[in-house]
Structures are given as C-alpha cells and as structure tokens.
Motif scaffolding. Sequence first.
Motif, PDB file in Angstrom:
ATOM      1  N   SER A 177     -70.505  14.416 -36.023  1.00 41.98           N
ATOM      2  CA  SER A 177     -72.042  15.051 -35.672  1.00 41.98           C
ATOM      3  C   SER A 177     -73.132  14.871 -36.918  1.00 41.98           C
ATOM      4  N   GLU A 178     -72.314  14.679 -37.893  1.00 39.82           N
ATOM      5  CA  GLU A 178     -73.388  14.407 -39.037  1.00 39.82           C
ATOM      6  C   GLU A 178     -73.687  12.997 -39.428  1.00 39.82           C
ATOM      7  N   CYS A 179     -73.067  12.120 -38.622  1.00 41.63           N
ATOM      8  CA  CYS A 179     -73.265  10.629 -38.509  1.00 41.63           C
ATOM      9  C   CYS A 179     -74.495  10.117 -37.581  1.00 41.63           C
ATOM     10  N   ALA A 180     -75.002  11.023 -36.846  1.00 41.16           N
ATOM     11  CA  ALA A 180     -76.305  10.477 -36.010  1.00 41.16           C
ATOM     12  C   ALA A 180     -75.807   9.388 -35.069  1.00 41.16           C
ATOM     13  N   GLY A 181     -74.569   9.235 -34.453  1.00 44.84           N
ATOM     14  CA  GLY A 181     -74.206   8.136 -33.618  1.00 44.84           C
ATOM     15  C   GLY A 181     -73.965   6.986 -34.310  1.00 44.84           C
ATOM     16  N   GLN A 182     -73.784   6.903 -35.659  1.00 42.95           N
ATOM     17  CA  GLN A 182     -73.245   5.488 -36.157  1.00 42.95           C
ATOM     18  C   GLN A 182     -72.050   5.207 -35.657  1.00 42.95           C
ATOM     19  N   GLU A 183     -71.801   3.749 -35.330  1.00 42.46           N
ATOM     20  CA  GLU A 183     -70.585   3.418 -35.305  1.00 42.46           C
ATOM     21  C   GLU A 183     -69.863   2.417 -36.146  1.00 42.46           C
ATOM     22  N   HIS A 184     -70.732   2.043 -37.093  1.00 35.76           N
ATOM     23  CA  HIS A 184     -70.234   1.297 -38.084  1.00 35.76           C
ATOM     24  C   HIS A 184     -70.105   1.684 -39.579  1.00 35.76           C
ATOM     25  N   PHE A 185     -69.327   1.438 -40.543  1.00 30.24           N
ATOM     26  CA  PHE A 185     -69.282   2.170 -41.741  1.00 30.24           C
ATOM     27  C   PHE A 185     -68.787   1.053 -42.752  1.00 30.24           C
ATOM     28  N   LYS A 186     -69.375   1.199 -44.014  1.00 33.57           N
ATOM     29  CA  LYS A 186     -69.077   0.297 -44.973  1.00 33.57           C
ATOM     30  C   LYS A 186     -68.490   1.052 -46.288  1.00 33.57           C
ATOM     31  N   PHE A 187     -67.424   0.536 -46.912  1.00 37.77           N
ATOM     32  CA  PHE A 187     -66.949   1.288 -47.567  1.00 37.77           C
ATOM     33  C   PHE A 187     -66.311   0.451 -49.014  1.00 37.77           C
ATOM     34  N   LYS A 188     -65.851   0.966 -50.145  1.00 35.09           N
ATOM     35  CA  LYS A 188     -65.505   0.422 -51.087  1.00 35.09           C
ATOM     36  C   LYS A 188     -64.000   0.921 -51.737  1.00 35.09           C
ATOM     37  N   PHE A 189     -63.211   0.497 -52.459  1.00 41.96           N
ATOM     38  CA  PHE A 189     -62.259   0.937 -53.072  1.00 41.96           C
ATOM     39  C   PHE A 189     -62.133   0.306 -54.758  1.00 41.96           C
ATOM     40  N   ALA A 190     -61.963   1.158 -55.413  1.00 44.25           N
ATOM     41  CA  ALA A 190     -61.997   0.550 -57.146  1.00 44.25           C
ATOM     42  C   ALA A 190     -61.000   1.233 -57.752  1.00 44.25           C
ATOM     43  N   ILE A 191     -60.344   0.700 -58.758  1.00 42.09           N
ATOM     44  CA  ILE A 191     -59.475   1.367 -59.815  1.00 42.09           C
ATOM     45  C   ILE A 191     -60.042   1.103 -61.224  1.00 42.09           C
ATOM     46  N   ASP A 192     -60.238   2.146 -61.936  1.00 44.71           N
ATOM     47  CA  ASP A 192     -60.706   2.051 -63.256  1.00 44.71           C
ATOM     48  C   ASP A 192     -62.168   1.832 -63.057  1.00 44.71           C
ATOM     49  N   GLY A 193     -62.759   1.867 -61.874  1.00 44.84           N
ATOM     50  CA  GLY A 193     -64.269   1.279 -61.972  1.00 44.84           C
ATOM     51  C   GLY A 193     -64.468  -0.208 -61.483  1.00 44.84           C
ATOM     52  N   LYS A 194     -63.230  -0.931 -61.222  1.00 43.85           N
ATOM     53  CA  LYS A 194     -63.430  -2.237 -60.808  1.00 43.85           C
ATOM     54  C   LYS A 194     -63.188  -2.174 -59.408  1.00 43.85           C
ATOM     55  N   THR A 195     -64.168  -2.916 -58.722  1.00 42.27           N
ATOM     56  CA  THR A 195     -64.136  -2.695 -57.217  1.00 42.27           C
ATOM     57  C   THR A 195     -62.970  -3.987 -56.724  1.00 42.27           C
ATOM     58  N   LEU A 196     -61.977  -3.340 -55.895  1.00 41.84           N
ATOM     59  CA  LEU A 196     -60.949  -4.420 -55.310  1.00 41.84           C
ATOM     60  C   LEU A 196     -61.059  -4.628 -53.981  1.00 41.84           C
ATOM     61  N   GLN A 197     -61.686  -3.675 -53.288  1.00 38.14           N
ATOM     62  CA  GLN A 197     -61.494  -3.826 -51.841  1.00 38.14           C
ATOM     63  C   GLN A 197     -63.204  -3.435 -51.233  1.00 38.14           C
TER      64      GLN A 197
END
Length: 218
Positions: A136-156
């Motif tokens: 209900s906080e995402c206002a109908g949003q159906e797609h999402f982007k995300f990131k994963f990092a270890i020690d500040g280095k983005t891996l995914q």
Amino acid sequence: MQPTITIEGFGTAAVGTIYGIGRNYADHAKELGNQVPVGEPVVFLKAPSSVRALAGGSLAFATESIHHEAELVLRIGQNIPLGTKNPGWAAIDAIGLGLDLTRREKQNDLKTKGLPWTLAKSFTGSSVLSPMIKTSECAGQEHFKFKFAIDGKTLQEGDTRQMIFDVPTLLTFLASFNTLLTGDLIFTGTPAGVGPMKRGDRFTLELMEPHRRWDGVL
Ligand code: MG
C-alpha cells in the motif's frame, strides 16, 4: 518459537511456507550452465525456520562456501484458494529483499544425482530477509530494481522486468497446485552475479524505488 518477519509500520508477522523460484532470470540461469525454463517455473521450498534477520542469528554450514542470491521477496496477504486464476498483485501485501543463501557445491551434487535441492537451500539462516514494505506504500508499483553489495562492492543488480515469469504468472502457477496462505513468502529468483560469501561478511541490500538501504552481517 514461531519464525517472524518485520513489516514496516505494522510490526512482526508469522512466516508461513517459503516458496523459492529458480532460474527466473535468463542471465543467471546461463551463468550456472542451466537451461532457461520453458513453460513452467522451477519451484522449491525453504523451511520457515530458515528465516534470518539481516544481522545476527544462527547459520548452519557456516564454514562452507555459501552463495548469495539476492532476490525480491513477496508476502502473501490473503488466503488464495487452490486453482485461483490471476490473484495478481492485490494478493501481495508486502515486499522486501532477501538472500536465498545456497550451498552451491551441495546443490550441484544433488542436481547431478537428480535429487531434491532441499539440503542446499533450506537450513537455519538460509533465508535472510530485510524488513518488508507494505505494498500500500508502493502506489501500484509492479516492478522493482535492487542491488546487492559486499563491503561496498556491487555484485548483483536486479530489475524484475527481466523476470522470465512475472509476479502474476508466479502467483497463478503456485495457486494451481497449492492453496497459498497469508504469511507465505515467495523468493522470486536471482539475477546474475551470484557468488560466495562467508560468515562475518558485511553486505548491503538496496531497493531503488521506494528507496531503502539495509546493511547486514552474515
Ligand atoms: Mg534463488
């Protein structure tokens, strides 16, 4: 001791069945040398007691090389009877990010033998979860982007537009063989870039919109 998750602005909620979707991003299926699924998703289960917060808590197989799989996680917000067609996003009441931690060598061994993946996927601490955000906080949003990092280095980096089976398709498929219950969770699959992580690694899960950044320690 009932496993729970945290939902922002709500508190804690019990965890039901945890469904994992495999090979839902073509670039990840290819990096592991797997065929891209055609026709129906790859599905496995993780025990509710495998849930772990972002920092602290037990981790089975902590001395093994365990792979991170950063994923969008959905929480089912209402019971969905067997055979329901197109329950859609209305059936999801919260989303978050998670790590579907995987004993990759064990999984490869099990795959070679044609055995279930359970021992590679479902163990104490293997389902790392951020706090969840109400849809209900995402206002109908159906797609999402995300990131994963270890020690500040983005891996995914993930963009759910690249999923082979989108969220409505996954819901209809899962409800075609099981009744889905309030509190069930779905790990929706991981993009490319999986790799080893070890106990004590400092990691970050970042959701781009709505923006959240969660730091954790394995
Ligand atoms: Mg996964």
